[in-house]
Structures are given as structure tokens and as C-alpha cells.
Enzyme design. Sequence first.
Site, PDB file in Angstrom:
ATOM      1  N   SER A  43       0.845  -1.188   0.000  1.00 52.45           N
ATOM      2  CA  SER A  43       0.000   0.000   0.000  1.00 52.45           C
ATOM      3  C   SER A  43       0.885   1.245   0.000  1.00 52.45           C
ATOM      4  CB  SER A  43      -0.949  -0.030   1.205  1.00 52.45           C
ATOM      5  OG  SER A  43      -1.901   0.999   1.109  1.00 52.45           O
ATOM      6  N   HIS A  44       0.653   2.173   0.934  1.00 49.35           N
ATOM      7  CA  HIS A  44       1.426   3.413   0.961  1.00 49.35           C
ATOM      8  C   HIS A  44       2.646   3.309   1.870  1.00 49.35           C
ATOM      9  CE1 HIS A  44      -1.273   3.648   4.430  1.00 49.35           C
ATOM     10  NE2 HIS A  44      -0.317   4.360   5.007  1.00 49.35           N
TER      11      HIS A  44
END
Length: 498
Positions: A121-122
Site C-alpha cells: 500500500s502506501h
Amino acid sequence: MKKPSSPVQPNTWNFLRDPMIAPTGFREYDARWKYPEEINLPGMTALGLGLGTQMYRRGIPPVIAVANDYRDYSLAIKQALILGLMQAGIQVKDIGPAVSPMAYFAQFHLDVPAVAMVTASHNPNGWTGVKMGFERPLTHGPDEMSELRDIVLNGDGAARPGGSYEFVDGVKEAYLDDLVGDFKMTRKLKVVCATGNGTASAFAPELFERIGVEVVPSHNRLDYTFPHYNPNPEAMEMLHDMSASVKASGADMALGFDGDGDRCGVVDDEGEEIFADKVGVIMARDLSKIYPNAIFVADVKSTGLFASDPELIKNGATADYWKTGHSHMKRRVKEIGALAGFEKSGHYFLAEPIGRGYDCGMRVAVEICKLMDRNPEMSMSDLRKALPKTWSTPTMSPYCADTEKYAVLDRLVAKLVAKHEAGELLAGRRIKEVVTVNGARVILDNGSWGLVRASSNTPNLVVVCESSDSEDEMRAIFADIDAVIRTEPLVGDYDQTI
């Protein structure tokens, strides 16, 4: 299946042979580990075997769409996961590199019941993980994750015949076609497209061009070393860079995407960084005109405007504040028939007839462009200034170990509830209520609030504050919330503060 061992010991004979998994990687709604410090490739295969076993236990037809984000180690991790899925008797449809919402789209496009997206993800490089789901558009929540954790860590994965592998081409093109539809801009719009060299670089510039938007490139070359910054539109570093690009180019706004493309951040034409919850209110205002009496879900980190904004009230909109986290929010939107859900982190959940209910940064970008097209006389800064003024902090995350954070949070919640019950003031105001659906959201008598909760996917607490009165009050709320947090010696430094 061999029971995985912990701790993980890289650079050993067993590391190349036996599954090793740190139990803390099984989080509330997805799985996340540092690689290779917290999981090895045989551990990923054990996860795949466990996921396939969970599908059989739940009566899910044994077919799954699998994809990976653009990091240098994600392909190896996906292949290790696929090995375990096939061992469990699952038919794997590999759609190749993708943003997370493309993997969710593939469930619908290929009509398969399950999805597993290999992504950190981030999170910065060095992390990996899997977002997975069985009931589209939903992804695993706490119940499914704890069941999966027990199957994997207890060595209960069961091998079955019937596993197979197929690479499915063309899903990226179908996904982009689906996003574009027959929409074309009728007003001129110049947009800074910020992808931080992450996976969205392969999607967003083309998407904007296809709908007739003039693109100002910003770090759109795929590069898994992330040479400029980690792609995360909630981090001030990325937002500041987007703002500088808007000012330098004279663009109408900047739209930025995180590492796996399921989140979108916005900077307006004046270079003002609009936190995603405020963008959500702008979108909710526009959508509530088209769909009166709509229900909007907002996470507990989000602005109080979803409940108090006069325009939303006039259009009959209802606000529902719910737990932070993409799986919690997706589930809530579906359960109560909401039109959309908005998270301060930049996850947006646009349900039928706008989207399919999963979080898709690309879909949000298209809908923001449509919103601008419906309001040709307005700039994004005009839409921002039309909102009632509030003063908000960014999302701030003090360190707290995964093994300690929930116990620490329980004590902090109890302390804040005790302040309320004792009639103590916070930032010089009376505490109206303490909402404990997800941490503690301390709401003051004027609607201002401060929140502390545990991060679901990193070793941190999360703090957000908002004042409807002034910047000084916002800072005072943070100071008083932080004073309570500092009573816990296990809480460390913030990643960013005001």
C-alpha cells in the site's frame, strides 16, 4: 502444512527452506510485514495455502484473481503466494502488475469470487503485504483476518488437488475503459498528475488524457526506488510537492495517488492542500444535489462537517461516522446502503450507481473531474472556500509498538472518558461526549474534537484534531490530547506534528 516459526531469521539455512512469519503482520483488515525481516518466501507460500484453505472452509468457489504492485520484490512474493494457493487446490488467475482497485475490478470483470493483491500500500519500501477478499466489493475484516491468522500460524493449511495457474491479459485496458466510460470533459482542465513513481504511474496520466484533461506530469516514471518521496498523498512531503507543481504550472489542481492507487489526494488551484475529508464534503455536497437524502459514511478521523454542513442538511444527507480502515468502511457502506464513504486518509468508497463500493483513487479522480465539469464557473479553491471554515491537523502518528499499541490505547481511552465523566475541560471547553467506536473521539461543546486511535497497519497511534473556532483552539486541543498521550511512556515520537 508445516507450522511457521517466529521470529524470522534471515541469512540462515532454514530461512530458505521453512516458513517464517511474524504474527504481528496479521492486522485488522490486511496483512503487512517488513520483508525479509518479518516474513520469508516460504512464509508467503504458507499464507497462500492458508488463504486457499480458508476459501474451502467458507465454501467459496476455488477461483481467485491475484495481482502485485510495482516494487522490486512484489513479483517474487506474489509467486510464492500463488504457489501456496495452487497447493490448496485454488485456480489462480494472475492479472499481473496492478493498482489495488484494478485487482478489485478484476473480481467483477472476470466474475471470480476472491482476490489477493500483493502490496505494501502506501508503506515505504521494505514493507509487503496482501489485501484480500471473498465477498465483492469487500475485503477481509477482523473476523476473517483472525481466522486466517489461526489457520496459517497453527499449520492448519490443507493441500488439495485441482490447483491451476493462468495469466490473464487485458484487465488493465478493461479497467481503464470502465473508468472512462463515455465521459469527456466539456471545460478546459489542467491537472498536475502526481504518482510519486509508484504503480499509479502506469494508469493515471493515460486516464486523464482519455477524458480530455491536460496533464502536468509529476514523477510519473515508474521507479520502484521512489527517488523523490514515498507515494502517500496523506504525507505533507507529497502534498507540498504537489502544491509547488500547481504554482509552477498554473494548473487548476493537483491529484496525487498512493503506492497502490487506491487513495487520492487533492491540492487546489491556489496551492492549498485540501485534506481528503474536506474533499469528501465537497463531493458529498455535489452528489447530494443529484441524489437527495443520500447517506454518507465518514471515518472517525474525518471532519465534523459531514454532520453539520448546512448544504448537506438542506439536501437531506445523513452522516454516519464509522471505524477507520478500508475494510471497515467498505463493509459499512454496503451494510447501510450508503452512496459513498470518505476517509481522511484519502480512501473513498463510491457505491452504485457511481462506483462498485471499493476504494479506487482513479475512480475518485474521474469523479472529481466530473464535479469540476458540472461546476464550470467554479475553481477548486472556490469549492473549498464555500465550505464552513474549520482548522484541522494533518494525521499525526506517534510511534507505539504493534505488541503494545492496543493496550496503550485502552488506557488512553479510559483516561479521556474519565476526564469527561469528571467534568474536566479540554482546550478550555466542556467535553460534550467521547465516541469510542474506534479509539476515542473527544467532542467539545462547540463541535470541535480530537481523536486518538491505534493505526491498523503500522506500529503507531494516530492523532487528529479539528476546531470549528480557530487555529489556536485546534492547537490547544492537540496540546491537551498529547498531554494525556505523554502519560504513556511506551509512546514515542511523532512522524509529523503541527
